[in-house]
Design a protein around this motif. Structure first.
Motif, mmCIF file in Angstrom:
data_model
loop_
_atom_site.group_PDB
_atom_site.id
_atom_site.type_symbol
_atom_site.label_atom_id
_atom_site.label_comp_id
_atom_site.label_asym_id
_atom_site.label_seq_id
_atom_site.Cartn_x
_atom_site.Cartn_y
_atom_site.Cartn_z
ATOM 1 N N VAL A 95 0.817 -1.212 0.000
ATOM 2 C CA VAL A 95 0.000 0.000 0.000
ATOM 3 C C VAL A 95 0.853 1.266 0.000
ATOM 4 O O VAL A 95 0.316 2.375 -0.065
ATOM 5 C CB VAL A 95 -0.966 0.013 1.219
ATOM 6 C CG1 VAL A 95 -1.928 -1.153 1.148
ATOM 7 C CG2 VAL A 95 -0.186 0.004 2.519
ATOM 8 N N GLU A 96 2.167 1.088 0.101
ATOM 9 C CA GLU A 96 3.068 2.239 0.140
ATOM 10 C C GLU A 96 3.541 2.594 -1.271
ATOM 11 O O GLU A 96 3.887 1.717 -2.071
ATOM 12 C CB GLU A 96 4.272 1.940 1.031
ATOM 13 C CG GLU A 96 3.912 1.626 2.475
ATOM 14 C CD GLU A 96 3.286 2.822 3.187
ATOM 15 O OE1 GLU A 96 3.664 3.967 2.838
ATOM 16 O OE2 GLU A 96 2.448 2.621 4.069
ATOM 17 N N SER A 97 3.557 3.884 -1.569
ATOM 18 C CA SER A 97 4.010 4.363 -2.872
ATOM 19 C C SER A 97 5.000 5.506 -2.682
ATOM 20 O O SER A 97 4.826 6.350 -1.793
ATOM 21 C CB SER A 97 2.829 4.860 -3.713
ATOM 22 O OG SER A 97 1.866 3.847 -3.896
ATOM 23 N N ASN A 98 6.008 5.527 -3.536
ATOM 24 C CA ASN A 98 6.978 6.609 -3.522
ATOM 25 C C ASN A 98 7.160 7.121 -4.939
ATOM 26 O O ASN A 98 7.457 6.351 -5.853
ATOM 27 C CB ASN A 98 8.316 6.117 -2.963
ATOM 28 C CG ASN A 98 9.334 7.238 -2.905
ATOM 29 O OD1 ASN A 98 9.062 8.313 -2.398
ATOM 30 N ND2 ASN A 98 10.526 6.983 -3.448
ATOM 31 N N TRP A 99 6.961 8.406 -5.114
ATOM 32 C CA TRP A 99 7.057 9.028 -6.432
ATOM 33 C C TRP A 99 8.098 10.138 -6.370
ATOM 34 O O TRP A 99 7.981 11.061 -5.569
ATOM 35 C CB TRP A 99 5.692 9.566 -6.847
ATOM 36 C CG TRP A 99 5.684 10.389 -8.104
ATOM 37 C CD1 TRP A 99 6.511 10.257 -9.175
ATOM 38 C CD2 TRP A 99 4.789 11.462 -8.415
ATOM 39 N NE1 TRP A 99 6.194 11.170 -10.146
ATOM 40 C CE2 TRP A 99 5.141 11.923 -9.695
ATOM 41 C CE3 TRP A 99 3.733 12.056 -7.743
ATOM 42 C CZ2 TRP A 99 4.467 12.971 -10.317
ATOM 43 C CZ3 TRP A 99 3.055 13.090 -8.358
ATOM 44 C CH2 TRP A 99 3.415 13.541 -9.631
ATOM 45 N N ASN A 100 9.112 10.031 -7.226
ATOM 46 C CA ASN A 100 10.191 10.999 -7.248
ATOM 47 C C ASN A 100 10.096 11.861 -8.502
ATOM 48 O O ASN A 100 10.031 11.346 -9.614
ATOM 49 C CB ASN A 100 11.547 10.278 -7.216
ATOM 50 C CG ASN A 100 12.705 11.258 -7.232
ATOM 51 O OD1 ASN A 100 12.713 12.229 -6.483
ATOM 52 N ND2 ASN A 100 13.682 10.998 -8.101
ATOM 53 N N VAL A 101 10.043 13.173 -8.311
ATOM 54 C CA VAL A 101 10.008 14.122 -9.425
ATOM 55 C C VAL A 101 11.265 14.975 -9.348
ATOM 56 O O VAL A 101 11.504 15.664 -8.354
ATOM 57 C CB VAL A 101 8.757 15.027 -9.357
ATOM 58 C CG1 VAL A 101 8.718 15.959 -10.565
ATOM 59 C CG2 VAL A 101 7.495 14.201 -9.290
ATOM 60 N N SER A 102 12.082 14.931 -10.386
ATOM 61 C CA SER A 102 13.323 15.695 -10.366
ATOM 62 C C SER A 102 13.713 16.093 -11.778
ATOM 63 O O SER A 102 13.288 15.468 -12.761
ATOM 64 C CB SER A 102 14.459 14.872 -9.729
ATOM 65 O OG SER A 102 14.704 13.695 -10.467
ATOM 66 N N GLY A 103 14.523 17.134 -11.890
ATOM 67 C CA GLY A 103 15.090 17.520 -13.177
ATOM 68 C C GLY A 103 14.295 18.542 -13.959
ATOM 69 O O GLY A 103 14.868 19.334 -14.701
ATOM 70 N N ASP A 104 12.979 18.547 -13.838
ATOM 71 C CA ASP A 104 12.126 19.473 -14.585
ATOM 72 C C ASP A 104 11.447 20.403 -13.585
ATOM 73 O O ASP A 104 10.541 20.002 -12.856
ATOM 74 C CB ASP A 104 11.082 18.690 -15.387
ATOM 75 C CG ASP A 104 10.295 19.576 -16.349
ATOM 76 O OD1 ASP A 104 10.044 20.752 -16.012
ATOM 77 O OD2 ASP A 104 9.896 19.081 -17.423
#
Length: 246
Positions: free
Chosen positions: A137-146
């Motif tokens: 049930v755990e989610s990790n979303w990484n947003v980088s660079g933009d």
């Protein structure tokens, strides 16, 4: 409409340019162009024009207009109002990232009743994948660079993760699914008008035939098909605006 949404606010994202691309699976998708710029806007302020334009697109298909004319109309609608939000509309909840799998009621496009989250996401990210890690049930979303995408993500950080993800430039919706949705809306409207206009003059068999024509809409999930969330500040909840529901 004014009374219905008087205490509501809404935010959605549209990009200034979209394109139709063909994926490795041979399917065509509608997605923002690589350098397209996002715009956060309130679709409730444009709701009347949005409904009319959507129905006009559907009527083009019902009238069997040339395919290039239909494509042009669909891209114009998406550019005006953004993609439809099918990724969060089809499951039983737009917060599907909080569950171990994605659960799906009966709908036009996906036969499975449940799917692995990664498999479901791949339907809407056929070109560039998001940096998402899913464990139970755990989610990790990484947003980088933009920087633009980072700022957009921060803007909607209080919304369900999947809704936020659907605003990213990598997000795409199958062209055939979007086109079918426009056609269904127009078909439901026209059969409803014919039914009520002819109500006093039709026999029971004809009336049943009209009602059966509405069944495709009844197969759609109760979540949102079109793009607006409205937050009723007085009670602090978020409710998707639904054009077509069970």
């Amino acid at each position: 409409m004014n009374n219905l949404f008087a205490q509501s606010c809404s935010h959605w994202v549209r990009y200034d340019r979209y394109e139709i691309k063909t994926g490795k699976d041979g399917k065509r998708y509608i997605t923002p162009e690589k350098t397209a710029k996002p715009d956060v806007y309130n679709p409730l302020k444009e709701s009347s024009d949005m409904v009319l334009e959507a129905l006009n697109v559907g009527m083009l298909m019902m009238n069997r207009s040339p395919e290039d004319e239909v494509e042009k109309a669909i891209l114009a609608f998406v550019t005006h109002y953004g993609l439809l939000g099918l990724m969060t509309a089809l499951p039983t909840t737009p917060s599907f990232m909080d569950y171990e799998a994605v659960y799906l009621p009966k709908n036009h496009f996906i036969k499975e009743e449940s799917m692995e989250t990664e498999d479901y996401l791949s339907l809407f990210y056929p070109f560039d994948k998001l940096d998402v890690v899913k464990r139970g049930v755990e989610s990790n979303w990484n947003v980088s660079g933009d920087r633009t995408m980072i700022a957009l993500t921060m803007t909607f950080m209080d919304e369900p993760m999947a809704k936020n993800m659907s605003f990213q430039r990598e997000y795409a919706e199958p062209y055939d699914w979007v086109a079918q949705q426009f056609k269904d809306w127009a078909f439901t409207l026209t059969t409803s008008i014919l039914y009520y206009n002819d109500y006093d003059n039709i026999d029971e068999d004809t009336g049943n035939l009209y009602r059966k024509a509405w069944l495709p809409s009844a197969a759609l999930p109760p979540a949102t098909i079109l793009n607006c969330w409205r937050n009723r500040r007085s009670i602090g909840t978020s409710i998707r605006c639904c054009w077509v529901s069970r």
